[in-house]
Write a protein that holds these residues in place. Structure first.
Motif, PDB file in Angstrom:
ATOM      1  N   ARG A   9     -10.892   6.626   1.113  1.00 40.37           N
ATOM      2  CA  ARG A   9     -12.000   6.197   0.270  1.00 40.37           C
ATOM      3  C   ARG A   9     -12.574   4.876   0.749  1.00 40.37           C
ATOM      4  NH1 ARG A   9      -9.228   7.020  -5.669  1.00 40.37           N
ATOM      5  NH2 ARG A   9      -8.737   9.249  -5.463  1.00 40.37           N
ATOM      6  N   GLN A  30      -5.076   8.490   0.542  1.00 39.06           N
ATOM      7  CA  GLN A  30      -6.339   8.782  -0.146  1.00 39.06           C
ATOM      8  C   GLN A  30      -7.138   7.502  -0.364  1.00 39.06           C
ATOM      9  OE1 GLN A  30      -7.739  11.689  -1.145  1.00 39.06           O
ATOM     10  NE2 GLN A  30      -6.090  12.863  -0.170  1.00 39.06           N
ATOM     11  N   PHE A  31      -6.438   6.412  -0.710  1.00 35.16           N
ATOM     12  CA  PHE A  31      -7.118   5.134  -0.928  1.00 35.16           C
ATOM     13  C   PHE A  31      -7.765   4.633   0.366  1.00 35.16           C
ATOM     14  CE2 PHE A  31      -6.680   0.488  -0.440  1.00 35.16           C
ATOM     15  CZ  PHE A  31      -7.635   0.077  -1.368  1.00 35.16           C
ATOM     16  N   LEU A  66       0.813  -1.216   0.000  1.00 37.96           N
ATOM     17  CA  LEU A  66       0.000   0.000   0.000  1.00 37.96           C
ATOM     18  C   LEU A  66       0.849   1.269   0.000  1.00 37.96           C
ATOM     19  CD1 LEU A  66      -2.871  -0.921   2.498  1.00 37.96           C
ATOM     20  CD2 LEU A  66      -2.927  -0.916   0.001  1.00 37.96           C
ATOM     21  N   ALA A 123      -1.159   9.128  -2.226  1.00 39.85           N
ATOM     22  CA  ALA A 123      -2.115   8.218  -2.863  1.00 39.85           C
ATOM     23  C   ALA A 123      -2.601   7.129  -1.919  1.00 39.85           C
ATOM     24  CB  ALA A 123      -1.474   7.588  -4.107  1.00 39.85           C
TER      25      ALA A 123
END
Length: 307
Positions: free
Chosen positions: A299, A295-296, A245, A292
């Motif tokens: 979400r 952010q993932f 990740l 990123a």
């Protein structure tokens, strides 16, 4: 052997005028700090930093002129301590006779510059900080990828130079191959360069040594680059829990500076150069405020809450 900058080197660098005679320019400056002895001229010598380059400007010399002859002579002798590397007069001002006499007797060089005191102090401090900065040599390859200094490390034969060659073909720049001289210019800032003997050279097993500037042009090399991230290449290990990740951020300590570190496993079929290129772009996006992986996760959490 003492590490420092010789007075003669400083004189040549800044075109300083040597006043007086019978002094040695072999004296060493071992600290980048400069000093303007205002308190000392007033008679307070308890904490006089004799290891620094002493600057006398318009303010100090005006005060010296206001002193009586006996006091002036006594203060000048104390200013010219045997451990003082040199005394520099700024603004091309006249040198007090008592100062010159005391300096010649003890062997302290007296130099003069036409520059104002503040401007001269800034230039000399920057120069001394670079010359006296700690230096270490590490095994690796340093490349400039999209303006990001990437230090590629890993065991011998893992493919560091091959990855650098591919990056050069993709338009990036080589700084150093095999050995990287790292200088800690300021706190938290590391600068890397190549030793003179291997400057612009790249060694590829099976091909030998090649001159990158001759083969790819001057735009494919640069002499120095600040190091932003470290990428370590290692042989792929089956069933090893590699970070998928990018949430956990590993760091490595070089000298007194912590740098972000990425570990890229190498195996046939993986384009290491492209991965390093993307790592540099991803690092740049983090600097600009976009992460990123975070952010993932955000979400994903929002999606689970909705369900």
């Amino acid at each position: 052997m003492s590490i420092g900058v010789k007075i003669e080197e400083l004189q040549a660098k800044f075109n300083l005028e040597l006043i007086g005679e019978g002094v040695s320019l072999e004296r060493m400056i071992q600290t980048s700090d400069l000093y303007r002895p205002g308190l000392e001229l007033a008679g307070f010598f308890t904490y006089y930093p004799v290891d620094r380059l002493q600057l006398l400007g318009k303010t100090e010399l005006s005060f010296v002129e206001s002193l009586s002859a006996d006091v002036r002579e006594e203060r000048m002798r104390k200013i010219c301590h045997p451990e003082v590397p040199a005394i520099c007069i700024t603004r091309n001002l006249n040198t007090p006779a008592d100062l010159l006499k005391a300096a010649n007797e003890i062997g302290v060089p007296v130099l003069r510059t036409t520059l104002p005191t503040t401007k001269f102090a800034g230039k000399v401090t920057d120069y001394l900080e670079n010359r006296l900065a700690p230096v270490s040599t590490l095994h690796g390859v340093l490349v400039d990828v999209y303006g990001i200094g990437v230090l590629i490390t890993g065991e011998s034969g893992i493919g560091k130079s091959e990855a650098a060659l591919e990056l050069i073909k993709r338009g990036h720049m080589l700084v150093a191959d095999d050995a990287v001289e790292i200088t800690q210019v300021t706190e938290g800032e590391l600068s890397g360069t190549a030793p003179p003997i291997i400057k612009h050279l790249l060694e590829i097993r099976g091909l030998g040594i090649m001159d990158v500037m001759i083969l790819f042009g001057a735009g494919a090399v640069r002499n120095k680059k600040n190091i932003s991230i470290v990428v370590r290449l290692e042989t792929w290990r089956e069933n090893y829990p590699y970070d998928r990740l990018g949430l956990s951020e590993e760091t490595i300590r070089i000298m007194d500076t912590e740098l972000p570190k990425l570990t890229i496993p190498v195996r046939p079929g993986r384009n290491v150069a492209v991965l390093i290129e993307v790592a540099a772009m991803n690092y740049r996006s983090k600097i600009l405020g976009y992460h990123a992986a975070e952010q993932f996760v955000t979400r994903l959490e929002n999606s689970l809450e909705e369900k």
